[in-house]
Structures are given as C-alpha cells and as structure tokens.
Design a protein around this motif. Structure first.
Motif, short mmCIF file in Angstrom:
data_model
loop_
_atom_site.label_atom_id
_atom_site.label_comp_id
_atom_site.label_asym_id
_atom_site.label_seq_id
_atom_site.Cartn_x
_atom_site.Cartn_y
_atom_site.Cartn_z
N ASP A 158 0.85 -1.19 0.00
CA ASP A 158 0.00 0.00 0.00
C ASP A 158 0.89 1.25 0.00
O ASP A 158 1.51 1.58 1.01
N ILE A 159 0.96 1.94 -1.14
CA ILE A 159 1.84 3.10 -1.27
C ILE A 159 1.44 4.21 -0.30
O ILE A 159 2.28 4.88 0.31
N GLY A 160 0.13 4.40 -0.13
CA GLY A 160 -0.35 5.46 0.75
C GLY A 160 0.04 5.27 2.21
O GLY A 160 0.12 6.24 2.97
N ALA A 161 0.31 4.01 2.58
CA ALA A 161 0.66 3.71 3.98
C ALA A 161 2.16 3.79 4.23
O ALA A 161 2.60 3.60 5.37
N GLN A 162 2.95 4.05 3.22
CA GLN A 162 4.40 4.14 3.40
C GLN A 162 4.77 5.38 4.21
O GLN A 162 4.05 6.37 4.22
N GLY A 163 5.93 5.33 4.87
CA GLY A 163 6.41 6.46 5.65
C GLY A 163 6.86 7.61 4.75
O GLY A 163 7.13 7.42 3.57
N ASP A 164 6.96 8.79 5.34
CA ASP A 164 7.34 9.97 4.57
C ASP A 164 8.73 9.84 3.97
O ASP A 164 8.96 10.22 2.82
N PHE A 165 9.68 9.30 4.74
CA PHE A 165 11.03 9.17 4.23
C PHE A 165 11.08 8.18 3.07
O PHE A 165 11.84 8.37 2.10
N THR A 166 10.26 7.13 3.13
CA THR A 166 10.18 6.18 2.03
C THR A 166 9.64 6.85 0.77
O THR A 166 10.12 6.59 -0.34
N LYS A 167 8.66 7.72 0.96
CA LYS A 167 8.10 8.43 -0.20
C LYS A 167 9.13 9.39 -0.81
O LYS A 167 9.20 9.52 -2.03
N VAL A 168 9.92 10.04 0.04
CA VAL A 168 10.97 10.92 -0.47
C VAL A 168 12.00 10.12 -1.27
O VAL A 168 12.43 10.53 -2.36
N LEU A 169 12.39 8.95 -0.73
CA LEU A 169 13.30 8.07 -1.45
C LEU A 169 12.69 7.64 -2.79
O LEU A 169 13.38 7.61 -3.82
N SER A 170 11.40 7.31 -2.77
CA SER A 170 10.72 6.89 -4.00
C SER A 170 10.69 8.01 -5.04
O SER A 170 10.87 7.76 -6.24
N VAL A 171 10.47 9.23 -4.58
CA VAL A 171 10.48 10.39 -5.49
C VAL A 171 11.84 10.49 -6.18
O VAL A 171 11.93 10.72 -7.40
N ALA A 172 12.92 10.32 -5.41
CA ALA A 172 14.26 10.39 -5.98
C ALA A 172 14.49 9.28 -7.01
O ALA A 172 15.03 9.53 -8.10
N LEU A 173 14.08 8.06 -6.69
CA LEU A 173 14.26 6.94 -7.62
C LEU A 173 13.43 7.12 -8.88
O LEU A 173 13.89 6.82 -10.00
N MET A 174 12.19 7.59 -8.73
CA MET A 174 11.34 7.82 -9.91
C MET A 174 11.92 8.92 -10.79
O MET A 174 11.83 8.87 -12.02
N PHE A 175 12.50 9.93 -10.16
CA PHE A 175 13.08 11.04 -10.92
C PHE A 175 14.29 10.56 -11.73
O PHE A 175 14.49 10.99 -12.86
N ILE A 176 15.08 9.65 -11.18
CA ILE A 176 16.25 9.13 -11.88
C ILE A 176 15.82 8.26 -13.05
O ILE A 176 16.29 8.42 -14.18
N GLY A 177 14.93 7.28 -12.81
CA GLY A 177 14.43 6.44 -13.89
C GLY A 177 15.40 5.38 -14.34
O GLY A 177 16.23 4.88 -13.57
N GLY A 178 15.32 5.03 -15.63
CA GLY A 178 16.14 3.95 -16.19
C GLY A 178 17.28 4.46 -17.05
O GLY A 178 17.80 5.55 -16.85
N CYS A 179 17.67 3.65 -18.03
CA CYS A 179 18.81 3.97 -18.90
C CYS A 179 18.34 4.61 -20.21
O CYS A 179 17.20 4.39 -20.63
#
Length: 462
Positions: A300-321
């Motif tokens: 459940d993405i909505g139940a994740q902690g704030d720091f996890t969401k910040v980490l996810s934002v960074a990973l989504m921003f980087i993306g793939g190759c």
C-alpha cells in the motif's frame, strides 16, 4: 488531382525538413489522439457507454507514455477491446512509433534511407551507422522477452484462474517489459495492483526481470549480445563492454541494491510488517525495481512512511537507462553529474570515470536535463497543491515525480484530482516520456546559422 498531388508533395517536403526529434514528439501526440478517440467509444467500455473524453485522454496519455497512472480501473472499466487498445498503446509507446514504422520497413526487406536512419538513431539513443541492426535486435528481443514473460506468468495465473489467466499474463508481461505499470488483475479478491502476489517469487521475479531488462536500453542489450554471446560463438572470446554499457549496468545495479536495502529497512515494520523475512526481501526488491520506472505496487503506497516516499520520489526522478522504455532523467545523467561534482571537489577540471573523461557538452546536457526535470516536477507539484489545497504536498510531489518518471505509482490520489490537475499530469507524463531536453529542443530548435565568437566571460562561482 494535380492540386492534391501538390499538397502531398508539400507535406512530404515539410516532413523531410522536420528534425527527427520533432517528428518523434509529433508521433507521440498523434498516437495519444488516436488512443483517446478509440477509448472514448462505447465499444471500449465494459458498460457499453461513452467514456468521458478527459478520462480517455488521461488513459491514452498514460499508456502511450508507459506511465501506469489511471483515473479508472483498467480491469472493470474497459472491455476486452478497450484493454487491447491500452495494451497496443503501451507497446507502441514503449518502443516508439517511429521504431515500429522503420522496423516494419526492415522486415519487408526495404533499405533504410538517411531520414529513417536518423529517426532510428534518435529513437533508440544510438549512433546512426548501427541503427538498422539495432532495430532488428530491438524488435526481436522485445517480443521474445514478452513471450517468455507471459509464459512464466501463465504458470501461476492459468492453474489459479483457468483460461481467464492467459490474457492477464500477456497483458502484464508486455506492460512490465515496456515499464508501463498497467495490469488487469483487479478481479483478484482484495487485490490492488500486485499486492496479492507480493510474496510470490515466480510472479515478482518474472516481472522484476522484465522491468529491469526493458529499462536497460537497447544499446546495452546489443552490446551484451555482441560482446558476451556472439563473440565467443565466433571464437573471439568474451569482449569488454563499451563505456556506455558499463556505466548503465553499474548504475542500475547500485540503484537496485541500494533501493532494495532502503525499502527493507524503512518498511519492514510498516507496510511489510506481516510478512516473513524472505518475503520482505522479495517485496523490497520488487519495490526497488518498480519505483524507478514501472509502477506495479506490491504494498500500500499510501501507507508508506514519509522518508520512504521521499526516497521513491528520488528513484522515480532518476528512472532507467537511455534508449530504453523507462522514463526519468536517466541513470547516465546522474552518473555524469555525480562524477563532475566529485572531480570538482578534488580540484580536477575534467570529469573522469573508468579511465574515460566526459566531454563538456555531455556535462552541459546532463545539467540541463536535471534542471528542466526538477523544474517540471516541482512546478507541477505546486500547481497541484494550488488546485487541490486539501491534499498533502508530499503525496502531490510523489504524483508529479511518478508522472515525470513515467513510473505510475500513486498514493491513491489520481482519481481524486480535479480535471485541470489531470491535464497537468498528462502534460508531465508526455514531457517525461519524450524527455525534457527533447521536448524543449522540439519547440525551441531553430536552424543553425553562422554564429558570432564572443569573448570569454570570467566570474566567481560558489
């Protein structure tokens, strides 16, 4: 009749004068328009009624840009025809319309002209001379991976759901390889995306492998094929991968392992609290792979902690190759900037990695892409906050980064957004898919003219 021929000739000449990158952007717009028209038809909905044009536009944009965000349930809202349209948009959008058009020219043994070679090179992120061979490998490798993935998923879905499990297996396989994040598993009791299969190694590892492979880029796949598989068969032994492939593979591995460890440590007592030890690691790996570009959710993405969401934002921003089905600013862009910063701190005027130096133009492009990307994400998040004042800013930032990185993960906000917000997300998904630099160049590019040489400006920095 002569007038008609004249118009065709003018159109042909105009197309020839149009830059390849601009044609690619136009092809995505046309594909989205076609998908919107088809999805709005009564035939495309399970109820047999017309779908609201904005919902059809949002779904077509999300599918073409291989994002995965949705304002309607893909399983219950769309008919088999509608689901097939969504899957077709995912496949065409994942590889690029120009890739398919040029690929079919090769399949019928028609030689590529200079224009088609330029388009292929621009779409795949490769140099022009090897474009034809790369294109054949792209199509063949893509379809083989998708068929293999579908077969593995059928081993789980068909025994569980009978013949009804065949279509979801095919759909999820194509969606995973194209890094789209759409699925039609809503019929599974209590399921939200792939949460019902979070502890299933066959499903999670198969989808993770498809996502990671699709996110590597076809240039890397060709290099691995030629250096590690083809060269030994020809008696030359295994060859060293080129510089681009080494950077992509190392960056992907580092992000994958780092993300897995971070998700495990941050969420083992929250969204993964009821899972066993190895099930938690499996879920953490799945989330690490998906967060960077795919959009399947096993928790459940909505139940994740704030720091996890910040980490996810960074990973989504980087993306793939680069040259892959993934979005984001790309792994190589991150590497270039990190190496440049590290080299500057060491007092070096050149950015060097693996005994290779980055050209100044590469550093400039990387900086441009990141700054444009940050501007798009934060401007979109601020606009969403203004339009939806009652929603948490972090979740809206999460939504914006997901759209830009074509990741498709959501904290369950997408269906709650008002119409203008959805249009903004459509624009963000489009920019994220074609790339902020390509999008800007396609709009602002002018014909090159003889420039003036200016004196060098000196100024203090930092």
């Amino acid at each position: 009749m002569p007038l008609s021929l004249t118009r065709k000739q003018k159109l042909s000449q105009k197309m020839k004068r149009t830059a390849p990158i601009r044609l690619i952007v136009i092809s995505f717009l046309l594909l989205i328009a076609l998908g919107t028209a088809l999805l709005a038809l009564p035939l495309a909905s399970a109820s047999g009624g017309f779908t609201h044009p904005l919902d059809a536009l949002f779904t077509a944009t999300s599918a073409t840009c291989v994002t995965g965000l949705s304002v309607v349930d893909t399983t219950s809202h769309w008919s088999p025809f509608g689901q097939a349209v969504v899957l077709g948009l995912i496949q065409l959008g994942g590889l690029g319309l120009s890739t398919f058009a040029t690929g079919f020219s090769l399949l019928v043994h028609r030689r590529l002209g200079l224009r088609e070679m330029l388009l292929t090179g621009e779409a795949s992120g490769s140099d022009m001379p090897g474009a034809a061979g790369l294109l054949k490998l792209m199509l063949g490798f893509t379809f083989c991976c998708e068929l293999l993935g579908a077969g593995l998923l059928m081993l789980r879905f068909v025994p569980e759901y009978g013949a009804a499990g065949v279509w979801p297996a095919v759909f999820v396989s194509v969606s995973a390889y194209c890094n789209a994040g759409f699925d039609i598993l809503g019929f599974v009791p209590g399921n939200s995306s792939l949460t019902a299969f979070s502890g299933d190694p066959l499903v999670c590892l198969t989808i993770s492998a498809l996502i990671a492979t699709g996110g590597l880029g076809f240039v890397v796949v060709r290099d691995i094929y030629q250096c590690k598989l083809l060269a030994p068969l020809r008696g030359r032994g295994r060859q060293r991968l080129n510089f681009h492939s080494q950077i992509c593979l190392r960056a992907t591995l580092a992000l994958l392992l780092g993300g897995t460890l971070a998700f495990f440590l941050l969420e083992r007592g929250r969204t993964m609290a009821g899972m066993g030890f190895w099930e938690q690691w499996n879920t953490a790996l799945f989330q690490s792979v998906n967060t960077r570009t795919a959009g399947f959710a096993s928790v459940d993405i909505g139940a994740q902690g704030d720091f996890t969401k910040v980490l996810s934002v960074a990973l989504m921003f980087i993306g793939g190759c680069p040259g892959s089905t993934a979005g984001g600013v790309k792994t190589t862009t991150l590497v270039v900037l990190l190496v440049t910063v590290f080299s500057t701190l060491r007092g070096s005027e050149e950015a060097v990695a693996l005994r290779h130096r980055f050209a100044p133009s590469v550093v400039y492009k990387s900086l441009t892409v990141v700054l444009l990307g940050l501007g798009v994400v934060f401007a979109d998040a601020c606009a969403l906050r203004f339009l939806n004042p009652g929603l948490p800013f972090l979740d809206l930032l999460y939504e914006s980064a997901s759209a830009f990185g074509t990741a498709g993960l959501s904290a369950s906000l997408t269906p709650r957004l008002e119409p203008v917000s959805r249009l903004l997300l459509c624009l963000t998904m489009f920019i994220g898919r074609v790339g902020p630099l390509s999008f800007g160049v396609s709009i602002l590019m002018r014909a090159k003219t003889a420039g003036t040489i200016f004196p060098q400006g000196r100024m203090l920095i930092g």
